[in-house]
Design a protein around this motif. Sequence first.
Motif, PDB file in Angstrom:
ATOM      1  N   THR A  17       0.827  -1.208   0.000  1.00 12.54           N
ATOM      2  CA  THR A  17       0.000   0.000   0.000  1.00 12.54           C
ATOM      3  C   THR A  17       0.864   1.263   0.000  1.00 12.54           C
ATOM      4  OG1 THR A  17      -0.165  -0.243   2.416  1.00 12.54           O
ATOM      5  CG2 THR A  17      -1.995  -1.060   1.094  1.00 12.54           C
ATOM      6  N   ALA A  63       2.493   1.664  -3.534  1.00 10.16           N
ATOM      7  CA  ALA A  63       1.493   2.062  -4.541  1.00 10.16           C
ATOM      8  C   ALA A  63       1.080   3.514  -4.358  1.00 10.16           C
ATOM      9  CB  ALA A  63       0.275   1.148  -4.454  1.00 10.16           C
ATOM     10  N   ALA A  91      -4.069   4.978  -0.077  1.00  8.04           N
ATOM     11  CA  ALA A  91      -4.032   3.634  -0.670  1.00  8.04           C
ATOM     12  C   ALA A  91      -4.399   2.652   0.421  1.00  8.04           C
ATOM     13  CB  ALA A  91      -2.647   3.328  -1.233  1.00  8.04           C
ATOM     14  N   THR A 129      -8.833  -2.316  -7.685  1.00 15.23           N
ATOM     15  CA  THR A 129      -8.446  -3.482  -8.485  1.00 15.23           C
ATOM     16  C   THR A 129      -8.541  -4.730  -7.618  1.00 15.23           C
ATOM     17  OG1 THR A 129      -6.921  -2.146  -9.795  1.00 15.23           O
ATOM     18  CG2 THR A 129      -6.616  -4.519  -9.868  1.00 15.23           C
ATOM     19  N   MET A 148      -7.533  -3.673  -3.828  1.00 15.71           N
ATOM     20  CA  MET A 148      -6.634  -2.552  -3.588  1.00 15.71           C
ATOM     21  C   MET A 148      -7.328  -1.292  -4.076  1.00 15.71           C
ATOM     22  SD  MET A 148      -3.574  -1.219  -2.790  1.00 15.71           S
ATOM     23  CE  MET A 148      -2.208  -2.370  -2.970  1.00 15.71           C
ATOM     24  N   VAL A 197      -7.158   2.993  -4.317  1.00  8.65           N
ATOM     25  CA  VAL A 197      -6.385   4.233  -4.206  1.00  8.65           C
ATOM     26  C   VAL A 197      -7.335   5.399  -4.422  1.00  8.65           C
ATOM     27  CG1 VAL A 197      -4.210   3.199  -4.919  1.00  8.65           C
ATOM     28  CG2 VAL A 197      -5.729   4.147  -6.651  1.00  8.65           C
ATOM     29  N   THR A 213      -4.180   3.876 -14.298  1.00  6.66           N
ATOM     30  CA  THR A 213      -4.069   3.620 -12.858  1.00  6.66           C
ATOM     31  C   THR A 213      -4.381   2.163 -12.542  1.00  6.66           C
ATOM     32  OG1 THR A 213      -4.702   5.904 -12.387  1.00  6.66           O
ATOM     33  CG2 THR A 213      -4.878   4.323 -10.582  1.00  6.66           C
ATOM     34  N   ILE A 271      -1.811  -0.411 -10.670  1.00  8.96           N
ATOM     35  CA  ILE A 271      -2.148  -1.056  -9.403  1.00  8.96           C
ATOM     36  C   ILE A 271      -2.116  -2.563  -9.556  1.00  8.96           C
ATOM     37  CG2 ILE A 271      -3.925  -1.318  -7.624  1.00  8.96           C
ATOM     38  CD1 ILE A 271      -4.915   1.422  -8.274  1.00  8.96           C
ATOM     39  N   THR A 279      -1.090  -5.765  -7.007  1.00  9.96           N
ATOM     40  CA  THR A 279      -2.019  -6.776  -6.514  1.00  9.96           C
ATOM     41  C   THR A 279      -1.545  -8.188  -6.870  1.00  9.96           C
ATOM     42  OG1 THR A 279      -3.376  -6.546  -8.519  1.00  9.96           O
ATOM     43  CG2 THR A 279      -3.974  -5.202  -6.622  1.00  9.96           C
TER      44      THR A 279
END
Length: 352
Positions: free
Chosen positions: A142, A145, A154, A229, A241, A243, A255, A259, A263
């Motif tokens: 996190t 990212a 995140a 995602t 995940m 953001v 994006t 991401i 993941t």
Amino acid sequence: MEIVLAVAAGVAAFVVAAAVGTAARSHVPAVLLGLLFLLAVLAVARFAGILYALPVGVVIIEAFDWYFLPPLRNLDGATVLVLGLFLAMSVIVGAVATQVGRRAVRSEQARGVLADEQAALRRVATLVARQPLPAEVFAAVTEEAGKLLDLESAHLMVYERNETASVVGAWTPAGIGPPVGTRVPLEKENIMGRVFRTHQPARIDDYSDLRGAVAWKVRTTGVAAAVGTPVVAGGRVWGVMVVGSSRPEALPVDTVMRIGAFTELVATAIANTEAREELERIAAEQAALGRVATLVAEAVPPGDVFTAVTAEVASIFGVPIAGLVRYEREGAATVIAGAGEISPYITVAVSR
């Protein structure tokens, strides 16, 4: 628009240079005036760029030659034609040079972004390869990212059975968003719910009109847009995940892809953890069976074997009570071995 402005700048520069040349013809040295014109062109190049400096420089040279250095020229049709050709050529060359320069800058920026992304992924991959505790991987993913995408938050969440998602990784430099351990309901109008239902990435570009407690909470933190995602591990959607950005513009279209690389590392870490736990469980079972088999081979009394079996079963399954019961006639059963709280009832007959 830039080409039109460059042409206008060239025409204005010619008029000014012609007027200055005409006024200074009799009392200013040619070298001094030429130096002043050169400094003017350098200033335009420094502050406005090559697109403006090139036509300004060309027309200033023409004005200096035609209206300061003899023989002088009149602004007739031929002079206007030559001036127009020189101005058009210089603007075209300046526009091409400007475009090439901008492409080079964008390419360099793209290489820098790619290098940063690869470095972040390498750091997370190295951490995953060490097989640390899952919490360490979640926190690292996190943070990497959020920093890489230059966003305000995140969060990594795992789906629970009761239609909620629990935060297992959080990075919020501004202190916004839920901390680790928070449970969030899977409402229809939030990122977690959309990803859970569709098993696909989801994005929300404007939270202002969304309903629900989660959307309201997101608005209070200042987040205006978000992308989520799914984290797929073991063939199932394990979590998501998410953001978030507080900026008015929508998040870039790439994006989700960026991401996704993180993941995948989360899924690898989860798979490694599950595989390690499975191997540890198998090893523990084999060790327990080996210990019991040794007792049998040594011909110890049956009571000791039964007690060892119940103790090993309780240990493997991690339960406080384990018992071995023998069925008797007339609907009764006798506890012949036990581990944990059942131990005081060994050899007590109970009805079936």
